[in-house]
Design an enzyme around this catalytic site. Structure first.
Site, short mmCIF file in Angstrom:
data_model
loop_
_atom_site.label_atom_id
_atom_site.label_comp_id
_atom_site.label_asym_id
_atom_site.label_seq_id
_atom_site.Cartn_x
_atom_site.Cartn_y
_atom_site.Cartn_z
N LEU A 139 -8.65 44.02 -54.19
CA LEU A 139 -8.52 43.41 -52.85
C LEU A 139 -9.09 44.40 -51.84
CD1 LEU A 139 -7.47 41.51 -50.60
CD2 LEU A 139 -5.23 42.62 -50.90
N LEU A 389 -5.69 48.59 -63.85
CA LEU A 389 -6.82 49.50 -63.54
C LEU A 389 -6.90 49.82 -62.04
CD1 LEU A 389 -9.31 47.63 -65.82
CD2 LEU A 389 -8.05 49.73 -66.36
C1 NHW Z 1 -0.13 32.56 -59.31
C2 NHW Z 1 -1.38 33.51 -58.85
C3 NHW Z 1 -1.05 34.44 -57.64
C4 NHW Z 1 -2.23 35.40 -57.34
C5 NHW Z 1 -1.95 36.26 -56.10
C6 NHW Z 1 -0.82 37.26 -56.34
C7 NHW Z 1 -0.62 38.20 -55.13
C8 NHW Z 1 -1.77 39.23 -54.99
C9 NHW Z 1 -1.56 40.17 -53.79
C10 NHW Z 1 -2.72 41.15 -53.61
C11 NHW Z 1 -2.70 42.25 -54.65
C12 NHW Z 1 -3.86 43.24 -54.47
C13 NHW Z 1 -3.79 44.32 -55.53
C14 NHW Z 1 -4.92 45.31 -55.44
O1 NHW Z 1 -6.04 44.98 -55.10
C15 NHW Z 1 -4.62 46.79 -55.75
S1 NHW Z 1 -3.92 47.56 -54.23
C16 NHW Z 1 -5.40 47.94 -53.32
C17 NHW Z 1 -5.52 47.10 -52.07
N1 NHW Z 1 -6.76 47.45 -51.38
C18 NHW Z 1 -6.87 48.52 -50.57
O2 NHW Z 1 -5.92 49.22 -50.29
C19 NHW Z 1 -8.28 48.79 -50.05
C20 NHW Z 1 -8.28 49.34 -48.62
N2 NHW Z 1 -7.53 48.47 -47.75
C21 NHW Z 1 -8.03 47.23 -47.38
O3 NHW Z 1 -9.08 46.79 -47.80
C22 NHW Z 1 -7.15 46.40 -46.47
O4 NHW Z 1 -6.26 47.25 -45.80
C23 NHW Z 1 -6.33 45.32 -47.24
C24 NHW Z 1 -7.31 44.28 -47.79
C25 NHW Z 1 -5.54 45.95 -48.38
C26 NHW Z 1 -5.35 44.65 -46.28
O5 NHW Z 1 -6.10 44.10 -45.19
P1 NHW Z 1 -5.73 44.54 -43.67
O6 NHW Z 1 -6.89 44.17 -42.81
O7 NHW Z 1 -5.25 45.94 -43.70
O8 NHW Z 1 -4.42 43.62 -43.31
P2 NHW Z 1 -4.45 42.10 -42.81
O9 NHW Z 1 -5.64 41.40 -43.35
O10 NHW Z 1 -4.30 42.10 -41.34
O11 NHW Z 1 -3.15 41.49 -43.52
C27 NHW Z 1 -1.90 42.14 -43.37
C28 NHW Z 1 -1.01 41.54 -44.44
O12 NHW Z 1 -1.52 41.93 -45.73
C29 NHW Z 1 -0.49 42.61 -46.44
N3 NHW Z 1 -1.08 43.65 -47.31
C30 NHW Z 1 -1.60 44.84 -46.92
N4 NHW Z 1 -2.03 45.55 -47.99
C31 NHW Z 1 -1.76 44.77 -49.09
C32 NHW Z 1 -1.97 44.94 -50.50
N5 NHW Z 1 -2.52 46.07 -51.00
N6 NHW Z 1 -1.57 43.96 -51.34
C33 NHW Z 1 -0.99 42.84 -50.85
N7 NHW Z 1 -0.77 42.61 -49.52
C34 NHW Z 1 -1.16 43.57 -48.66
C35 NHW Z 1 0.41 43.22 -45.37
O13 NHW Z 1 1.68 43.51 -45.93
C36 NHW Z 1 0.43 42.09 -44.35
O14 NHW Z 1 1.30 41.06 -44.78
P3 NHW Z 1 2.80 40.97 -44.16
O15 NHW Z 1 2.64 40.68 -42.67
O16 NHW Z 1 3.50 39.88 -44.91
O17 NHW Z 1 3.42 42.34 -44.42
#
Ligand code: NHW
Ligand code: U53
Length: 389
Positions: A139, A389
């Site tokens: 993500l 991973l």
């Molecule tokens: C039945 C099938 C189901 C499939 C789906 C399952 C679920 C899969 C879930 C995904 C699993 C991924 C696993 C994975 O890839 C491995 S964890 C790595 C995630 N990626 C990064 O950290 C890369 C750098 N950061 C970014 O690109 C951005 O900061 C991201 C995109 C992280 C957030 O973008 P942003 O521009 O900084 O934020 P907004 O768009 O304004 O959105 C804010 C909202 O996003 C929530 N947030 C923040 N980080 C999160 C994270 N790591 N997981 C889930 N949610 C996360 C946050 O709590 C808030 O929600 P809330 O208000 O409720 O608190």
């Protein structure tokens, strides 16, 4: 509400922690496929959905570049993960993968890739239930588009596409705390190139320690100690599958690997995954297995170094050889392959060797999550048999 998005999702909620009489298992029942939203979620008008065909060199490179420049950094912005293109193709193309689950967002005007999220299918056992799940990873929203609530749209869209394949659960990890971790793991690091780790500022010279004394402290033999220790080959897949399935059966959450999965995830792939086994010189029985994956990181803001070569402990099974000796052999081959550091989580039985093999605890934590599946009580990290991973 603190988590405006996550409090709307079928995940364990903080307010329910300690509610031990909630039933363990799926939170929401599957919906009939006809009731799953047929069209993609709406994006802000300058953006459009795209499906990323990772078999296309050009598209794979776009995803690689987006992640290289915008993916996860440590809290001190010293490192940023730099998953390689061959690693991304490996991670996203397991048996039975769905191309539609490799989801990108482009700016309509420039066609530039500005966001990504991925899913791959996996059979995950939770206690004695094997559940078909999506493993969600990579993500990423471009640094210039952060805090615009794009992430929830990406998450809802991948959820919708997973539902269309009649899958209702997912597994994922994050360095951030969200509702609600099933367990929280600690990273541990074993220096292989202590001088480089000190030069980049990750490690510091111990008190009363010189650099040469520190290099000596982390020195390893030139060759593995265990007789019969060799690289895994295709012919070993059935034996390794048996060994691994038996070993993983002891953990509360673990992958339900079959031979096709083992062939994909554990057969050595250069610069992606290395795996070794112990074949008894007497009986030719395969008694032990160890593996690690290759995940380099960009070193941010350092004059002398640009890349950290890191090995990450993957799946290890010690049935005859002591785990301590097996993992020391893994360190030895990782050093031979010029890795700077060998990283491991405190999952499975890893705690039994970390300190003795000179791993030091990291300051980052990794939280594990299940989507639409309630676990009654938070697990100990040693009850987890799943490495994402
Ligand atoms: C039945 C099938 C189901 C499939 C789906 C399952 C679920 C899969 C879930 C995904 C699993 C991924 C696993 C994975 O890839 C491995 S964890 C790595 C995630 N990626 C990064 O950290 C890369 C750098 N950061 C970014 O690109 C951005 O900061 C991201 C995109 C992280 C957030 O973008 P942003 O521009 O900084 O934020 P907004 O768009 O304004 O959105 C804010 C909202 O996003 C929530 N947030 C923040 N980080 C999160 C994270 N790591 N997981 C889930 N949610 C996360 C946050 O709590 C808030 O929600 P809330 O208000 O409720 O608190
Ligand atoms: C030298 C020890 O640290 C790392 O290997 C490392 C490398 N790159 C990262 C990129 C993003 C990042 O964000 C959390 C952490 C690292 C880390 S420490 C946690 C991973 C492990 N083990």
């Amino acid at each position: 509400k603190k988590h405006k998005f996550w409090e709307t999702q079928p995940v364990g909620q903080f307010k329910d922690i300690g509610e031990t009489n909630l039933p363990e298992g799926p939170i929401e029942a599957p919906t009939p496929l006809s009731e799953v939203k047929q069209e993609p979620y709406n994006l802000p008008s300058p953006y459009e959905w795209t499906t990323c065909d990772m078999t296309s060199e050009e598209t794979c490179n776009e995803v690689y570049v987006l992640l290289k420049n915008n993916y996860v950094e440590d809290d001190e912005n010293m490192f940023r993960f730099n998953y390689s293109k061959e690693f991304l193709r490996w991670a996203l193309h397991p048996p039975g993968y769905y191309p539609s689950w490799h989801i990108g967002v482009r700016a309509k005007a420039s066609k530039k890739l500005v966001a990504f999220i991925s899913g791959v299918p996996a059979r995950i056992r939770v206690r004695d239930e094997v559940v078909k799940m999506a493993e969600i990873n990579f993500l990423c929203v471009h640094k210039k588009l952060r805090s615009k609530r794009l992430a929830p749209v990406l998450i809802k869209e991948v959820t919708r596409r997973v539902h269309l394949e009649n899958i209702w659960q997912a597994a994922y990890t994050a360095g951030v705390v969200l509702p609600t971790p099933i367990t929280t793991c600690q990273y541990w690091h074993r220096s292989l190139n202590p001088k480089k780790l000190i030069d980049v500022g990750f490690s510091r010279l111990g008190a009363r320690m010189t650099m040469s004394r520190t290099i000596k402290l982390y020195k390893l033999p030139d060759a593995p100690a265990t007789p019969g220790f060799r690289k895994m080959e295709l012919r070993d897949v059935p034996a390794v599958t048996r060994l691994l399935r038996n070993y993983l059966s002891q953990f509360v959450v673990a992958p339900d690997f079959d031979e096709n999965d083992v062939e994909h995830w554990l057969l050595p792939t250069e610069d992606v995954v290395d795996s070794f086994l112990v074949e008894s010189p007497e009986t030719h029985e395969i008694t032990d297995f160890c593996s690690f994956y290759t995940l380099p990181s960009s070193i941010l803001g350092n004059q002398n170094y640009s890349t950290l070569k890191a090995a990450y402990s993957y799946y290890n099974v010690a049935s005859k050889t002591p785990l301590l000796q097996l993992m020391n052999d893994a360190l030895i081959v990782a050093k031979q392959k010029d890795f700077d550091v060998f990283n491991a989580l405190d999952v499975m039985q890893n705690e039994s060797f970390l300190k003795e093999l000179k791993f030091g605890p990291g300051d980052g934590q990794l939280h594990y999550y299940l989507f639409n599946y309630l676990i009654r009580q938070t697990l100990k990290s040693s009850e987890l048999g799943l490495v994402l991973l």
